[in-house]
Enzyme design. Sequence first.
Site, short mmCIF file in Angstrom:
data_model
loop_
_atom_site.label_atom_id
_atom_site.label_comp_id
_atom_site.label_asym_id
_atom_site.label_seq_id
_atom_site.Cartn_x
_atom_site.Cartn_y
_atom_site.Cartn_z
N LYS A 130 -33.58 -54.44 -2.30
CA LYS A 130 -32.83 -55.41 -3.10
C LYS A 130 -31.84 -56.17 -2.21
CE LYS A 130 -29.51 -55.72 -6.90
NZ LYS A 130 -28.71 -54.97 -7.90
N GLU B 90 -32.43 -48.04 6.91
CA GLU B 90 -33.68 -47.29 6.99
C GLU B 90 -34.89 -48.20 6.76
OE1 GLU B 90 -31.08 -46.58 5.03
OE2 GLU B 90 -30.77 -44.41 4.80
N GLY C 266 -30.51 -50.93 -8.36
CA GLY C 266 -31.61 -50.33 -7.60
C GLY C 266 -32.25 -49.17 -8.33
N ARG C 267 -31.40 -48.30 -8.93
CA ARG C 267 -31.95 -47.12 -9.60
C ARG C 267 -32.54 -47.41 -10.97
NH1 ARG C 267 -26.67 -47.05 -8.59
NH2 ARG C 267 -25.15 -47.08 -10.30
N GLU D 169 -26.07 -41.13 -9.19
CA GLU D 169 -25.53 -42.35 -8.58
C GLU D 169 -24.87 -43.22 -9.65
OE1 GLU D 169 -27.95 -45.59 -6.39
OE2 GLU D 169 -27.16 -44.34 -4.78
N HIS E 264 -40.45 -18.78 -11.00
CA HIS E 264 -40.60 -17.83 -9.88
C HIS E 264 -39.67 -18.21 -8.73
CE1 HIS E 264 -44.19 -16.34 -11.95
NE2 HIS E 264 -44.38 -17.62 -12.27
N LYS F 118 -22.42 -45.38 5.10
CA LYS F 118 -23.21 -46.37 5.85
C LYS F 118 -22.37 -46.96 6.98
CE LYS F 118 -26.09 -47.77 1.90
NZ LYS F 118 -26.42 -48.86 0.95
O1 F6P Z 1 -28.05 -45.52 -2.25
C1 F6P Z 1 -27.47 -46.76 -2.24
C2 F6P Z 1 -28.50 -47.80 -2.60
O2 F6P Z 1 -27.89 -49.06 -2.64
C3 F6P Z 1 -29.23 -47.51 -3.91
O3 F6P Z 1 -28.46 -47.85 -5.04
C4 F6P Z 1 -30.48 -48.33 -3.73
O4 F6P Z 1 -31.50 -47.96 -4.65
C5 F6P Z 1 -30.83 -47.98 -2.28
O5 F6P Z 1 -29.55 -47.85 -1.62
C6 F6P Z 1 -31.71 -49.01 -1.58
O6 F6P Z 1 -31.04 -50.25 -1.60
P1 F6P Z 1 -31.91 -51.58 -1.27
O7 F6P Z 1 -32.97 -51.69 -2.35
O8 F6P Z 1 -30.91 -52.70 -1.33
O9 F6P Z 1 -32.53 -51.40 0.08
#
Ligand code: F6P
Length: 545
Positions: free
Chosen positions: A204, A210, A265-266, A351, A382, A510
């Site tokens: 987003k 990453e 995002g979530r 979150e 288990h 971050k």
């Molecule tokens: O964990 C922080 C966060 O901003 C989440 O809310 C989001 O889903 C994830 O990192 C990935 O963010 P992006 O879609 O902007 O790469």
Amino acid sequence: MTELTQLSSWNALKRHSETVPHMRSLFASDPKRFEKFSLSACGLFLDYSKNKITDETLSQLFSLAKESALTTKIHALLSGEKINTTEQRAVLHSALRAQSDPNINLDGDNIFSEIRQTLAKMENFVDNITSGTWKGYTGKNITDVVSIGIGGSFLGPKIVSQALRPYWTGKINCHFVANVDATSIVEKLKGLNAETTLFIMSSKSFGTQETLTNTLSAKDWFIRQGASQSDVAKHFVAVSSNVTKACEFGIAPENIFPMWDWVGGRYSLWSAIGLPIALLIGMESFRELLAGANEMDEHFANAPLEENMPVIMGLLSVWYVNFFDAQSHVVLTYDHYLRGLPAYFQQLDMESNGKSVTLNGQDVDYKTGPIIWGGEGTNGQHAYHQLLHQGTGLIPADFIMPLNSHNPLGEHHVQLASNCFGQTQALMQGRTFEEALAELKNSALDDNEKQLIAKHKVMPGNKPSNTLLMDKLTPSTLGALIALYEHKTFVQGAIWQINSFDQWGVELGKVLGNDVLERLTATKASAELDSSSNGLINLFRQQKI
Ligand code: F6P
């Protein structure tokens, strides 16, 4: 003192919490308890009778909802008010699955037409890829898609795809890369052919380290496999709200699927972030997923609080977190396809509600979001059910199970159901000392030993659980189930008067991570850091412990 803890309903609940009888006696005194405390909606059946509640409890919880203006807050959510106040944004994941124009105008934009255009773009893309119209740089069909994203840009696509495995069309293989640990992408690229592989870069913000690193490595792999820079456009698409950065990164503008800042995002699997899902199950099933979620939106918007599934589940969670000091909530999916759902609900809930400041900036003087964890049944029996039954804390549990398996085989499903229902029964009724002693009556133990072992076999019971059933796990029932938890999460945040839709708590990690990166790559000294951080950095740089 915050406004919440001064509410009359809040203090009535506190007094009431000390008076609720053991569930054993509640069931014994009301043969109709199951009928009274269960509810059907949107293809789901909720049995909430195995909770520490009476009619009085529910009455007071609904009073709390009314004193918290919950109905007004639900309307504000669904109508596009900027309830994400710290980012001045609306929260409109519900609009992504609207079946008719919700007539929401955001800052002059008719969002419904943008949503419909994006769905059409997704459908066209899915058709082109799965029909072979879209060819790779050597003219071959695309056979494999690698989805690169993390958090909500990974969990939704991955877990929903896994859950809907019976609906895969078989036309495309899909692989998911999230972690910056190179093992993730190296393992996923093994055996893939650059000529027939397409990458979906989902971010987003288009600023997540990453995802950027993984996409750069994917591009590097692609070129090293024999492709040229000019072939990238045929093999890389992006889903992002930051079109400028996506273009700067080298994604062709026509290959960028839009996202909007009013989708968290979530909460984004319903958007083009769900492209991997659509590629795997086809757009028709993807639209069924959306329709199932929309059905739950309608239920959430229109059902009276007392018959509103997300409201009841949200209030029950508040009941345990704030009046029984529950630190966590366990989600147990008695279906192998749903094994990833607890991890999805972790981000969704933690979150959203892992906050400690109210909307108006006051420090909370009450607990907020619990730890969400869980796994698939019967495996958990288990592993951690011992703690659920005889541990010292109260851990409310959600049991989720389809009545019908996609893979009917002999006695398997009836045994799965017997375990699911048996566990909820054991959590509720427990085992008294007298019952434990009676079970040892014919053992070879002497009386003292029987007393001792019986003591160890006592299970207090009175451990609450919800049981959620569906006829079958389909795109529609899965959509409704996930939307149920989205709205349950909202209800809790609304009662706690927190902002469930920002995530400032993830920013510092971050920033510090990027600072440490500079120190690990020897461009900055570290002596001024705390001795632990400095020591760890030095060990890494010296590559010895
Ligand atoms: O964990 C922080 C966060 O901003 C989440 O809310 C989001 O889903 C994830 O990192 C990935 O963010 P992006 O879609 O902007 O790469």
